[in-house]
Enzyme design. Structure first.
Site, PDB file in Angstrom:
ATOM      1  CB  CYS A   6      35.836  59.477  46.272  1.00 25.90           C
ATOM      2  SG  CYS A   6      35.196  58.624  47.708  1.00 25.90           S
ATOM      3  CG  ASP A  32      31.421  45.704  53.039  1.00 27.43           C
ATOM      4  OD1 ASP A  32      32.057  46.608  53.609  1.00 27.43           O
ATOM      5  OD2 ASP A  32      31.966  44.891  52.241  1.00 27.43           O
ATOM      6  CG  ASN A  88      39.003  49.578  59.523  1.00 30.35           C
ATOM      7  OD1 ASN A  88      39.144  49.252  60.695  1.00 30.35           O
ATOM      8  ND2 ASN A  88      38.427  48.802  58.628  1.00 30.35           N
ATOM      9  N   GLY A  94      43.987  50.053  58.534  1.00 29.80           N
ATOM     10  CA  GLY A  94      43.448  49.135  57.533  1.00 29.80           C
ATOM     11  C   GLY A  94      42.383  49.749  56.638  1.00 29.80           C
ATOM     12  CB  THR A  96      40.662  49.358  51.598  1.00 31.73           C
ATOM     13  OG1 THR A  96      39.277  49.147  51.866  1.00 31.73           O
ATOM     14  CG2 THR A  96      41.499  48.340  52.349  1.00 31.73           C
ATOM     15  CG  HIS A  99      33.641  58.890  51.298  1.00 31.83           C
ATOM     16  ND1 HIS A  99      33.136  59.719  50.303  1.00 31.83           N
ATOM     17  CD2 HIS A  99      32.765  58.973  52.321  1.00 31.83           C
ATOM     18  CE1 HIS A  99      32.013  60.297  50.725  1.00 31.83           C
ATOM     19  NE2 HIS A  99      31.763  59.837  51.952  1.00 31.83           N
ATOM     20  CG  HIS A 101      33.967  53.587  55.286  1.00 30.26           C
ATOM     21  ND1 HIS A 101      35.056  54.110  54.636  1.00 30.26           N
ATOM     22  CD2 HIS A 101      34.315  52.327  55.643  1.00 30.26           C
ATOM     23  CE1 HIS A 101      36.022  53.203  54.584  1.00 30.26           C
ATOM     24  NE2 HIS A 101      35.598  52.114  55.208  1.00 30.26           N
ATOM     25  CG  HIS A 103      33.171  48.742  58.455  1.00 27.38           C
ATOM     26  ND1 HIS A 103      33.228  48.017  57.285  1.00 27.38           N
ATOM     27  CD2 HIS A 103      34.241  49.569  58.435  1.00 27.38           C
ATOM     28  CE1 HIS A 103      34.303  48.384  56.590  1.00 27.38           C
ATOM     29  NE2 HIS A 103      34.929  49.322  57.270  1.00 27.38           N
TER      30      HIS A 103
HETATM   31  P1  5GP Z   1      37.717  49.828  54.867  1.00 26.36           P
HETATM   32  O1  5GP Z   1      38.643  48.664  54.639  1.00 26.36           O
HETATM   33  O2  5GP Z   1      38.182  51.037  54.084  1.00 26.36           O
HETATM   34  O3  5GP Z   1      37.426  50.143  56.285  1.00 26.36           O
HETATM   35  O4  5GP Z   1      36.315  49.384  54.273  1.00 26.36           O
HETATM   36  C1  5GP Z   1      35.970  49.469  52.930  1.00 26.36           C
HETATM   37  C2  5GP Z   1      34.806  48.541  52.726  1.00 26.36           C
HETATM   38  O5  5GP Z   1      34.180  48.864  51.501  1.00 26.36           O
HETATM   39  C3  5GP Z   1      35.204  47.058  52.653  1.00 26.36           C
HETATM   40  O6  5GP Z   1      34.515  46.352  53.674  1.00 26.36           O
HETATM   41  C4  5GP Z   1      34.763  46.635  51.256  1.00 26.36           C
HETATM   42  O7  5GP Z   1      34.229  45.331  51.221  1.00 26.36           O
HETATM   43  C5  5GP Z   1      33.732  47.684  50.890  1.00 26.36           C
HETATM   44  N1  5GP Z   1      33.658  47.954  49.472  1.00 26.36           N
HETATM   45  C6  5GP Z   1      34.700  48.205  48.633  1.00 26.36           C
HETATM   46  N2  5GP Z   1      34.257  48.444  47.390  1.00 26.36           N
HETATM   47  C7  5GP Z   1      32.900  48.344  47.438  1.00 26.36           C
HETATM   48  C8  5GP Z   1      31.872  48.501  46.448  1.00 26.36           C
HETATM   49  O8  5GP Z   1      32.111  48.769  45.273  1.00 26.36           O
HETATM   50  N3  5GP Z   1      30.600  48.329  46.877  1.00 26.36           N
HETATM   51  C9  5GP Z   1      30.289  48.033  48.166  1.00 26.36           C
HETATM   52  N4  5GP Z   1      28.989  47.875  48.465  1.00 26.36           N
HETATM   53  N5  5GP Z   1      31.217  47.897  49.125  1.00 26.36           N
HETATM   54  C10 5GP Z   1      32.520  48.042  48.767  1.00 26.36           C
HETATM   55 ZN    ZN Z   2      34.126  60.402  48.657  1.00 25.65          ZN
END
Ligand code: 5GP
Ligand code: ZN
Length: 115
Positions: A6, A32, A88, A94, A96, A99, A101, A103
């Site tokens: 992860c 982010d 998300n 959406g 990605t 884990h 989280h 925002h």
């Molecule tokens: P999701 O799309 O899963 O809700 O949000 C994942 C978030 O993680 C995205 O906003 C993306 O920009 C951020 N993200 C992905 N990889 C990394 C990383 O390596 N470092 C940081 N700081 N943010 C990341």
């Molecule tokens: Zn994790």
């Protein structure tokens, strides 16, 4: 518990660098990498929970700890005029990174949109 594959578990462990804005026993928060607003913080439980659909009565204390951290992180980031907290979940949501989280987004008047 950690998931070896992860990305966010690796960030929490410091194996992948991040810009950390808050940390306590249960919670980790960092900027982010692709901010969608002037302030865009990712707040994660240190316990690996894949997504909101996996929250239960055993692990929900980690989730509560994330929300308890929100006011302190928001204050630290200067979000005195409000902000948005978004999760998300899964493919249709959406998500990605699998884990859980949250925002924390702000620093400008956010668009009126889905909610
Ligand atoms: P999701 O799309 O899963 O809700 O949000 C994942 C978030 O993680 C995205 O906003 C993306 O920009 C951020 N993200 C992905 N990889 C990394 C990383 O390596 N470092 C940081 N700081 N943010 C990341
Ligand atoms: Zn994790």
């Amino acid at each position: 518990m950690r998931d070896e594959n992860c990305l966010f578990c690796k960030i929490i462990a410091g194996e992948i660098p991040s810009s950390v804005v808050f940390e306590n026993e249960k919670v980790f928060a960092f900027k982010d990498i692709n901010p969608q607003a002037p302030v865009h913080i990712i707040i994660v439980p240190k316990d690996h929970i894949a997504c909101a659909d996996e929250i239960n009565s055993v692990n929900s204390t980690s989730v509560a700890a994330c929300f308890e951290a929100v006011p302190e992180i928001a204050k630290k980031m200067g979000l005195d005029n409000g902000y948005r907290v978004i999760n998300n979940c899964g493919a249709d949501g959406g998500q990605t990174v699998m884990h859980l989280h949250f925002h924390l987004i702000g620093g400008e008047k956010l668009s009126e949109k889905i909610v």
